[in-house]
Write an enzyme that holds these catalytic residues in place. Structure first.
Site, PDB file in Angstrom:
ATOM      1  CB  CYS B 101       3.995 -11.030  -8.327  1.00  0.00           C
ATOM      2  SG  CYS B 101       2.266 -10.744  -8.694  1.00  0.00           S
ATOM      3  CG  HIS B 205     -19.088 -34.033  -0.520  1.00  0.00           C
ATOM      4  ND1 HIS B 205     -18.805 -34.377  -1.818  1.00  0.00           N
ATOM      5  CD2 HIS B 205     -19.801 -32.887  -0.594  1.00  0.00           C
ATOM      6  CE1 HIS B 205     -19.307 -33.473  -2.636  1.00  0.00           C
ATOM      7  NE2 HIS B 205     -19.927 -32.554  -1.920  1.00  0.00           N
ATOM      8  CB  CYS B 246     -22.317 -27.685  -2.909  1.00  0.00           C
ATOM      9  SG  CYS B 246     -21.290 -29.019  -3.534  1.00  0.00           S
TER      10      CYS B 246
END
Lengths: 109, 285
Positions: B101, B205, B246
């Site tokens: 990287c 939400h 969820c």
């Protein structure tokens, strides 16, 4: 988590005599309880860190026996009264016989 | 859709103030009638002001004191076990190109600000990329190395490490131009009822945030803290893992992490939190 457990320690590099310092330690470890089943339906064998030891100048300052219900990546911290300069040595004993060690030096002043 | 309140999205107004170019054409279409964040009547808790922006509240403002303590101290934050490993990984050469990287990007500190703009549309790839996909693309194209698996320790750690460099900087994802299409798709998903319980993301939400669902305090579902160390998972987890959780909770079909639907949803959810500080790696219950 990762395959090879990795210890981390946060201990002061320098302290005054009479200070009380906090030492924080943690190690990455799955702490496999022996109660879980793998995807193949077989029990995953128990493998935890069963003992933790902290030494200062070769003398034990703190130790703890850990048992099955300790969560993964166990975090242990404790306080120590500083009386002299020296070297910390921390040891984690794994169920498979491995011992993971980490050292750290502390100066006075 | 009868529950819609006719109100312009608050975040749009903030976007305009902050100088983000938000097109007015968008405000005219029907989607803008959807309330993005339910305004809270309670003021932000004292000492938590920096984790709020307008009506947006980061998940940490819903967390318990114990969890907050874990996140605030980098040593006590368990996510740093992964981050520290990735720090070593940053300069490690991998793949046929003989690059790490660091070869292309320099020190990881130079990645400051990168974490605030993803997911974003990449014209070269011609698709929406989030940080995970970007890193894997770097690996497969740049380094000629095998891409990491989505939920692997390596990818989560590296994502957290890169995103962490922007800690405290406000999230500012761009939804203009080609990204708009994805954004609208994400918004649609967010507001569409799915699954056996016939619920959409917004029912928890937007409509019910701040209220309890049994013993669970519903948050606004902001994305600024991901990847997050979740105590329940006992490891770092990606936003898409949370999406899957969820979906599972409302008895809906879980989609694959990195699927186009979740990518679009990620863009929309992240945009909802524009202005909130990047918190990665956060700690949640």
């Amino acid at each position: 988590m990762a395959k090879a457990p990795k210890p981390r320690v946060k201990a002061p590099k320098k302290a005054e005599k009479g200070d009380v310092v906090t030492i924080k330690t943690t190690i990455s470890h799955r702490m496999e309880s022996g109660q879980r089943k793998g995807k193949d339906g077989k029990k995953i064998p128990k493998r935890i860190i069963n003992k933790f030891e902290a030494l200062f100048n070769g003398k034990e300052i703190m130790s703890a026996n850990l048992f099955t219900s300790i969560s993964a990546n166990p975090y242990i911290d404790f306080d120590m009264l500083v009386t002299e300069a020296g070297e910390f040595e921390f040891k984690w004993y794994d169920d498979n016989g491995d011992v993971y060690t980490k050292k750290s030096k502390m100066k006075l002043g | 859709m009868t529950m819609l309140k006719y109100k312009k999205p608050i975040a749009l107004a903030f976007g305009a103030i902050m100088g983000l170019s938000v097109s007015t054409a968008f405000a005219d279409d029907h989607m803008s009638d959807i309330v993005h964040i339910m305004p809270q009547t309670d003021p932000v808790e004292k000492g938590m002001e920096k984790y709020a922006h307008g009506d947006a509240r980061s998940g940490i403002t819903y967390a318990s004191d114990e969890t907050r303590v874990l996140q605030m101290d980098d040593f006590e934050n368990p996510a740093f076990l992964w981050v520290e490993k990735s720090q070593e990984e940053w300069s490690k050469v991998d793949g046929d190109a003989g690059k790490s990287c660091q070869t292309c990007h320099g020190d990881v500190e130079d990645m400051k600000g990168v974490g605030t703009v993803y997911p974003k549309y990449d014209p070269e790839v011609g698709d929406l990329l989030n940080l995970e996909k970007r890193i894997n693309l770097c690996r497969s194209e740049g380094m000629q190395a095998t891409p990491w698996k989505w939920e692997s320790d390596e990818l989560l750690g590296m994502t957290a490490l890169v995103k962490m460099q922007s800690r405290g900087m406000p999230v500012r994802v761009d939804i203009e131009g080609p990204a708009k299409e994805y954004f609208e798709k994400g918004m649609e998903y967010y507001n569409t009822r799915v699954g056996q319980m016939d619920m959409a993301c917004k029912h928890c939400h937007v409509d019910q945030n701040g209220n309890y669902m049994r013993a669970e305090l519903l948050s606004q579902g902001q994305a600024n803290g991901f990847p997050t160390y979740r105590l329940k998972w006992q490891k770092l987890g990606s936003l898409h893992r949370r999406f899957r959780g969820c979906n599972n909770n409302i008895r809906a079909t879980k989609l694959k992490a990195g699927s186009p639907e979740y990518m679009a949803l990620e863009l929309y959810v992240t945009w909802r939190g524009n202005g909130l500080p990047v918190e990665a790696p956060s700690v949640r219950k």
